[in-house]
Design a protein around this motif. Structure first.
Motif, PDB file in Angstrom:
ATOM      1  N   PRO A 158       0.808  -1.230   0.000  1.00 51.67           N
ATOM      2  CA  PRO A 158       0.000   0.000   0.000  1.00 51.67           C
ATOM      3  C   PRO A 158       0.834   1.270   0.000  1.00 51.67           C
ATOM      4  CG  PRO A 158      -0.932  -1.607   1.513  1.00 51.67           C
ATOM      5  CD  PRO A 158       0.369  -2.188   1.039  1.00 51.67           C
ATOM      6  N   ALA A 159       1.973   1.249   0.692  1.00 50.42           N
ATOM      7  CA  ALA A 159       2.812   2.450   0.754  1.00 50.42           C
ATOM      8  C   ALA A 159       3.431   2.799  -0.593  1.00 50.42           C
ATOM      9  CB  ALA A 159       3.916   2.257   1.797  1.00 50.42           C
ATOM     10  N   ASP A 160       3.462   1.834  -1.507  1.00 54.75           N
ATOM     11  CA  ASP A 160       4.085   2.051  -2.817  1.00 54.75           C
ATOM     12  C   ASP A 160       3.057   2.401  -3.889  1.00 54.75           C
ATOM     13  OD1 ASP A 160       6.484   1.289  -1.617  1.00 54.75           O
ATOM     14  OD2 ASP A 160       6.199  -0.814  -2.149  1.00 54.75           O
ATOM     15  N   ARG A 161       1.839   2.710  -3.498  1.00 52.78           N
ATOM     16  CA  ARG A 161       0.752   2.896  -4.462  1.00 52.78           C
ATOM     17  C   ARG A 161       1.093   3.933  -5.528  1.00 52.78           C
ATOM     18  NH1 ARG A 161      -4.408   5.769  -4.960  1.00 52.78           N
ATOM     19  NH2 ARG A 161      -6.014   4.322  -5.735  1.00 52.78           N
ATOM     20  N   ALA A 162       1.577   5.089  -5.125  1.00 53.84           N
ATOM     21  CA  ALA A 162       1.875   6.157  -6.084  1.00 53.84           C
ATOM     22  C   ALA A 162       2.979   5.739  -7.052  1.00 53.84           C
ATOM     23  CB  ALA A 162       2.274   7.432  -5.344  1.00 53.84           C
ATOM     24  N   ALA A 163       4.014   5.068  -6.534  1.00 55.54           N
ATOM     25  CA  ALA A 163       5.123   4.638  -7.387  1.00 55.54           C
ATOM     26  C   ALA A 163       4.662   3.589  -8.396  1.00 55.54           C
ATOM     27  CB  ALA A 163       6.259   4.084  -6.530  1.00 55.54           C
ATOM     28  N   VAL A 164       3.817   2.660  -7.953  1.00 53.31           N
ATOM     29  CA  VAL A 164       3.312   1.619  -8.856  1.00 53.31           C
ATOM     30  C   VAL A 164       2.431   2.229  -9.941  1.00 53.31           C
ATOM     31  CG1 VAL A 164       1.844  -0.433  -8.996  1.00 53.31           C
ATOM     32  CG2 VAL A 164       3.495  -0.206  -7.138  1.00 53.31           C
ATOM     33  N   LEU A 165       1.601   3.192  -9.569  1.00 55.13           N
ATOM     34  CA  LEU A 165       0.778   3.879 -10.567  1.00 55.13           C
ATOM     35  C   LEU A 165       1.656   4.578 -11.605  1.00 55.13           C
ATOM     36  CD1 LEU A 165      -2.038   5.443  -8.341  1.00 55.13           C
ATOM     37  CD2 LEU A 165      -2.313   3.650 -10.061  1.00 55.13           C
ATOM     38  N   LEU A 199      -4.832  -1.901  -6.042  1.00 59.25           N
ATOM     39  CA  LEU A 199      -4.665  -0.448  -6.098  1.00 59.25           C
ATOM     40  C   LEU A 199      -5.967   0.264  -5.753  1.00 59.25           C
ATOM     41  CD1 LEU A 199      -2.509  -0.244  -9.353  1.00 59.25           C
ATOM     42  CD2 LEU A 199      -1.746   0.353  -7.051  1.00 59.25           C
ATOM     43  N   GLN A 200      -7.079  -0.292  -6.220  1.00 57.94           N
ATOM     44  CA  GLN A 200      -8.383   0.296  -5.918  1.00 57.94           C
ATOM     45  C   GLN A 200      -8.674   0.208  -4.427  1.00 57.94           C
ATOM     46  OE1 GLN A 200     -10.450   1.646  -8.405  1.00 57.94           O
ATOM     47  NE2 GLN A 200     -11.656   2.459  -6.707  1.00 57.94           N
ATOM     48  N   ALA A 201      -8.359  -0.944  -3.828  1.00 56.72           N
ATOM     49  CA  ALA A 201      -8.647  -1.153  -2.408  1.00 56.72           C
ATOM     50  C   ALA A 201      -7.779  -0.273  -1.517  1.00 56.72           C
ATOM     51  CB  ALA A 201      -8.449  -2.624  -2.051  1.00 56.72           C
ATOM     52  N   THR A 202      -6.507  -0.111  -1.882  1.00 54.09           N
ATOM     53  CA  THR A 202      -5.610   0.689  -1.043  1.00 54.09           C
ATOM     54  C   THR A 202      -5.913   2.175  -1.148  1.00 54.09           C
ATOM     55  OG1 THR A 202      -3.983   0.750  -2.842  1.00 54.09           O
ATOM     56  CG2 THR A 202      -3.723  -0.963  -1.167  1.00 54.09           C
ATOM     57  N   GLU A 220      -7.109  12.379  -4.874  1.00 52.92           N
ATOM     58  CA  GLU A 220      -8.011  12.510  -6.020  1.00 52.92           C
ATOM     59  C   GLU A 220      -7.258  12.344  -7.337  1.00 52.92           C
ATOM     60  OE1 GLU A 220      -9.973  16.220  -5.681  1.00 52.92           O
ATOM     61  OE2 GLU A 220     -11.224  15.626  -3.974  1.00 52.92           O
ATOM     62  N   GLN A 221      -6.045  12.891  -7.402  1.00 49.79           N
ATOM     63  CA  GLN A 221      -5.244  12.742  -8.617  1.00 49.79           C
ATOM     64  C   GLN A 221      -4.876  11.282  -8.857  1.00 49.79           C
ATOM     65  OE1 GLN A 221      -1.940  15.386  -7.981  1.00 49.79           O
ATOM     66  NE2 GLN A 221      -3.074  17.206  -8.625  1.00 49.79           N
ATOM     67  N   GLU A 222      -4.492  10.580  -7.792  1.00 54.08           N
ATOM     68  CA  GLU A 222      -4.159   9.163  -7.930  1.00 54.08           C
ATOM     69  C   GLU A 222      -5.374   8.359  -8.373  1.00 54.08           C
ATOM     70  OE1 GLU A 222      -2.398   7.507  -4.477  1.00 54.08           O
ATOM     71  OE2 GLU A 222      -0.639   8.823  -4.506  1.00 54.08           O
ATOM     72  N   GLN A 223      -6.533   8.695  -7.809  1.00 50.53           N
ATOM     73  CA  GLN A 223      -7.743   7.966  -8.172  1.00 50.53           C
ATOM     74  C   GLN A 223      -8.115   8.221  -9.627  1.00 50.53           C
ATOM     75  OE1 GLN A 223      -8.762   5.848  -6.052  1.00 50.53           O
ATOM     76  NE2 GLN A 223     -10.515   5.050  -7.189  1.00 50.53           N
ATOM     77  N   LEU A 229      -6.056   4.356 -16.101  1.00 53.73           N
ATOM     78  CA  LEU A 229      -5.286   3.146 -16.370  1.00 53.73           C
ATOM     79  C   LEU A 229      -6.183   1.920 -16.528  1.00 53.73           C
ATOM     80  CD1 LEU A 229      -2.286   3.707 -13.924  1.00 53.73           C
ATOM     81  CD2 LEU A 229      -2.261   3.859 -16.412  1.00 53.73           C
ATOM     82  N   TRP A 230      -7.304   1.894 -15.836  1.00 58.58           N
ATOM     83  CA  TRP A 230      -8.257   0.792 -16.020  1.00 58.58           C
ATOM     84  C   TRP A 230      -8.618   0.663 -17.498  1.00 58.58           C
ATOM     85  CZ3 TRP A 230     -10.388  -3.074 -13.111  1.00 58.58           C
ATOM     86  CH2 TRP A 230     -10.210  -3.026 -11.728  1.00 58.58           C
ATOM     87  N   GLY A 231      -8.844   1.814 -18.137  1.00 60.01           N
ATOM     88  CA  GLY A 231      -9.195   1.796 -19.555  1.00 60.01           C
ATOM     89  C   GLY A 231      -8.015   1.450 -20.443  1.00 60.01           C
TER      90      GLY A 231
END
Length: 236
Positions: A158-165, A199-202, A220-223, A229-231
């Protein structure tokens, strides 16, 4: 000659080398595909394995990967005791940082040096999305996209969410991305979907939790990026 008309030869040389590496990789993989067809491999997995291994070369006897090296040691005091001349002292080799400058260097280290999933995951985060996007501007390569997605799915925290995105966004901007996406195996497709579900859950606040005002805009930007990216990964 004006300053703005001076050519950056280093940049041109790097761009030319990247183009040569991409051409060499294409020819190598295409030759491997032809060999696989001639051999009449029994399954897609066998075909894929042959193509993925097309860059490997047999090691010479003098080649040595990993391990420790020894050097002769003369008379000196080691730990308060004298070491006799001729005794071999083992010196561990220092691990070099994962900083590939070309796609060829990335493939080499990814296959030979980064063997475990956690090592590969940390290397991807260390390299970062922008660097990956520059390396694979022309093409990610047959089979590699699936390996990257599986690595992210299996080890994402979860802490890596932004980097993974950021990594996912850069990969989606590489050349022939839709084609490489269509070549994912069913297992890789499932791992990709599982990664996006994580990613959605975190990104959702837990029960009784509220986002701080200073973090709301970033969340909000990450979401918004995640929805895009889903698309792009055709998971909608």
């Amino acid at each position: 000659m004006e300053k703005n008309s001076i050519l950056d030869f280093k940049a041109l040389e790097k761009e030319l080398q990247a183009a040569l590496d991409a051409d060499e990789k294409y020819m190598r993989e295409n030759a491997a595909k032809l060999r696989a067809v001639e051999q009449r491999v029994p399954s897609y997995e066998d075909f894929r394995s042959i193509v993925l291994a097309s860059h490997l070369k047999p090691l010479d006897r003098k080649d040595k990967t990993g391990g420790k090296r020894t050097v002769p040691w003369s008379c000196c005091v080691v730990g308060g005791r004298t070491s006799p001349e001729g005794v071999a002292i083992e010196i561990p080799q220092e691990e070099e940082p994962f900083q590939p400058g070309t796609t060829a260097e990335f493939y080499r280290d990814w296959r030979r040096r980064l063997r475990s999933g956690p090592e590969r995951y940390q290397a991807l985060l260390q390299l970062g999305g922008p660097a990956l996007g520059r390396l694979f501007q022309t093409d990610v390569g047959f089979g590699l996209l699936g390996e990257l997605l599986v690595t992210l799915a299996n080890h994402m925290r979860p802490a890596d969410r932004a980097a993974v995105l950021g990594v996912l966004h850069s990969l989606a901007g590489t050349g022939r991305f839709p084609l490489n996406l269509s070549l994912l195996s069913p297992t890789e497709h499932e791992c990709c979907r599982a990664l996006f579900q994580k990613l959605q859950a975190t990104g959702a606040p837990g029960p009784g939790q509220e986002a701080l005002s200073g973090e709301e805009q970033g969340a909000e930007q990450e979401q918004g990026l995640l929805q895009e990216l889903w698309g792009l990964y055709q998971l909608c």
